[in-house]
Motif scaffolding. Structure first.
Motif, PDB file in Angstrom:
ATOM      1  N   LEU A 120      -1.040  -8.439  -0.973  1.00  0.00           N
ATOM      2  CA  LEU A 120      -1.551  -8.052   0.344  1.00  0.00           C
ATOM      3  C   LEU A 120      -1.386  -6.562   0.594  1.00  0.00           C
ATOM      4  N   VAL A 121      -0.284  -5.986   0.140  1.00  0.00           N
ATOM      5  CA  VAL A 121      -0.071  -4.553   0.328  1.00  0.00           C
ATOM      6  C   VAL A 121      -1.172  -3.769  -0.370  1.00  0.00           C
ATOM      7  N   LYS A 122      -1.520  -4.174  -1.591  1.00  0.00           N
ATOM      8  CA  LYS A 122      -2.554  -3.459  -2.343  1.00  0.00           C
ATOM      9  C   LYS A 122      -3.919  -3.604  -1.678  1.00  0.00           C
ATOM     10  N   VAL A 123      -4.238  -4.796  -1.217  1.00  0.00           N
ATOM     11  CA  VAL A 123      -5.551  -5.000  -0.599  1.00  0.00           C
ATOM     12  C   VAL A 123      -5.646  -4.251   0.720  1.00  0.00           C
ATOM     13  N   TYR A 124      -4.590  -4.274   1.526  1.00  0.00           N
ATOM     14  CA  TYR A 124      -4.636  -3.546   2.791  1.00  0.00           C
ATOM     15  C   TYR A 124      -4.658  -2.036   2.568  1.00  0.00           C
ATOM     16  N   ALA A 125      -4.067  -1.576   1.467  1.00  0.00           N
ATOM     17  CA  ALA A 125      -4.167  -0.157   1.134  1.00  0.00           C
ATOM     18  C   ALA A 125      -5.628   0.216   0.863  1.00  0.00           C
ATOM     19  N   TRP A 126      -6.336  -0.662   0.160  1.00  0.00           N
ATOM     20  CA  TRP A 126      -7.757  -0.422  -0.083  1.00  0.00           C
ATOM     21  C   TRP A 126      -8.565  -0.544   1.209  1.00  0.00           C
ATOM     22  N   ARG A 127      -8.128  -1.359   2.137  1.00  0.00           N
ATOM     23  CA  ARG A 127      -8.819  -1.448   3.431  1.00  0.00           C
ATOM     24  C   ARG A 127      -8.765  -0.103   4.143  1.00  0.00           C
ATOM     25  N   VAL A 128      -7.624   0.563   4.069  1.00  0.00           N
ATOM     26  CA  VAL A 128      -7.493   1.892   4.674  1.00  0.00           C
ATOM     27  C   VAL A 128      -8.415   2.877   3.964  1.00  0.00           C
ATOM     28  N   ILE A 129      -8.505   2.762   2.637  1.00  0.00           N
ATOM     29  CA  ILE A 129      -9.348   3.686   1.872  1.00  0.00           C
ATOM     30  C   ILE A 129     -10.817   3.537   2.271  1.00  0.00           C
ATOM     31  N   PHE A 130     -11.279   2.298   2.458  1.00  0.00           N
ATOM     32  CA  PHE A 130     -12.682   2.053   2.784  1.00  0.00           C
ATOM     33  C   PHE A 130     -12.980   2.148   4.277  1.00  0.00           C
ATOM     34  N   SER A 131     -11.971   2.319   5.103  1.00  0.00           N
ATOM     35  CA  SER A 131     -12.191   2.324   6.547  1.00  0.00           C
ATOM     36  C   SER A 131     -12.940   3.574   6.987  1.00  0.00           C
ATOM     37  N   GLN A 132     -13.522   3.515   8.168  1.00  0.00           N
ATOM     38  CA  GLN A 132     -14.209   4.673   8.738  1.00  0.00           C
ATOM     39  C   GLN A 132     -13.197   5.767   9.032  1.00  0.00           C
ATOM     40  N   GLY A 133     -13.440   6.947   8.503  1.00  0.00           N
ATOM     41  CA  GLY A 133     -12.486   8.032   8.630  1.00  0.00           C
ATOM     42  C   GLY A 133     -11.357   7.938   7.626  1.00  0.00           C
ATOM     43  N   GLY A 134     -11.495   7.082   6.627  1.00  0.00           N
ATOM     44  CA  GLY A 134     -10.458   6.894   5.624  1.00  0.00           C
ATOM     45  C   GLY A 134     -10.564   7.898   4.492  1.00  0.00           C
ATOM     46  N   VAL A 135      -9.906   7.586   3.393  1.00  0.00           N
ATOM     47  CA  VAL A 135      -9.823   8.515   2.270  1.00  0.00           C
ATOM     48  C   VAL A 135     -11.200   8.815   1.689  1.00  0.00           C
TER      49      VAL A 135
END
Length: 297
Positions: free
Chosen positions: A138-153
């Motif tokens: 879950l930590v890895k998937v939520y990290a990718w959620r932040v990456i793909f989010s609007q205004g993310g990485v």
């Protein structure tokens, strides 16, 4: 005379003792395997049997209680409803895309680890490949959620070039699943390349073959079973995953999410849907079995 009589008796006693030891060894082996075999039959095969059986039941339209009446309506729905065919094809496409991406990415990494890196560096690289498996899913998937989010990485990296993140959807699901299952592809390919005789590559070079010809004619045929062995993991794990789709998939529907959505309201239909990835995985295993991939697992 007594010595001649005693010798056959001793040989007979030794054979009898060996037979007793053999029977005891077989008994010990049976007792040793009894628990895991019972677990396999009852917990795994038994669960699959119950799943298949419940797929033939139905649900009361008013109470939503399961009615244990034999019928094939659920399978008819799964096979004839366009929405479920689309979901099944989408799931199959995602699993295939993840497998291809992992194979393409894993091969150069595994080749460097097995054929180029020094022994000490090789060990460190193997640890580096295994390290993501120790982190929480879950930590890895939520990290990718932040990456793909609007205004993310991804938005931040693409801003100078006028690019933006694709956001949540099928592309994000494929990228995240390819990241999650990459170690399962790297390790079999690495093992296959490590056991590859070096003299074959040297002979190909001595005969004047280019690097591309050596890859196509020598390396790829020999390493193909290892690639298929890794694909068993990436393909099957992608078919059954639904948590990643929930987190980064947006409105994307796959078989896993369709099954989860129907578990509460229509358990028999969910059971019928669950049979689809099982059939896909069994079919894939039968297909790759011809390549010798299962011997590489």
């Amino acid at each position: 005379m007594a010595a001649h009589v005693a010798a056959p008796q001793r040989r007979g006693g030794m054979r009898q003792a060996a037979s007793v030891l053999h029977r005891h060894a077989g008994l010990r082996l049976t007792l040793l395997l009894a628990a895991p075999m019972a677990w396999l039959v009852l917990a795994y095969l038994g669960a699959l049997g119950v799943l298949l059986l419940s797929a033939f039941w139905t649900v009361d339209d008013f109470t939503y209680n399961v009615v244990r009446a034999w019928n094939t309506a659920n399978f008819h729905t799964v096979l004839t409803e366009p929405v479920y065919r689309s979901i099944a094809l989408r799931t199959l496409g995602i699993a295939a895309a993840v497998t291809v991406i992992d194979a393409v990415v894993a091969f150069p990494m595994a080749f460097y680890m097995a054929r180029i890196a020094r022994p000490r560096t090789r060990k460190l690289l193997v640890v580096a490949v295994l390290t993501p498996l120790w982190a929480s899913y879950l930590v890895k998937v939520y990290a990718w959620r932040v990456i793909f989010s609007q205004g993310g990485v991804l938005d931040w990296l693409g801003a100078p070039f006028g690019l933006a993140s694709p956001g949540y959807g099928t592309a994000a699901v494929i990228a995240v699943l390819a990241y999650l299952w990459l170690p399962y592809m790297i390790l079999p390919v690495y093992a296959g390349l490590e056991n590859l005789p070096t003299n074959l590559l040297d002979a190909s070079a001595d005969l004047g073959a280019s690097a591309g010809r050596t890859f196509r004619s020598v390396l790829l045929p020999l390493i193909k079973p290892s690639v298929f062995a890794g694909s068993v993991f990436t393909f099957s794990l992608s078919l059954g995953d639904y948590i990643t789709v929930r987190i980064v998939g947006g409105k994307t529907q796959v078989l896993g999410t369709a099954i989860a959505d129907n578990v509460t309201l229509n358990l028999p239909l969910a059971a019928a849907l669950s049979c689809v990835p099982v059939v896909m995985i069994v079919g894939y295993l039968l297909a790759v079995r011809r390549t010798g991939a299962l011997d590489s697992l």
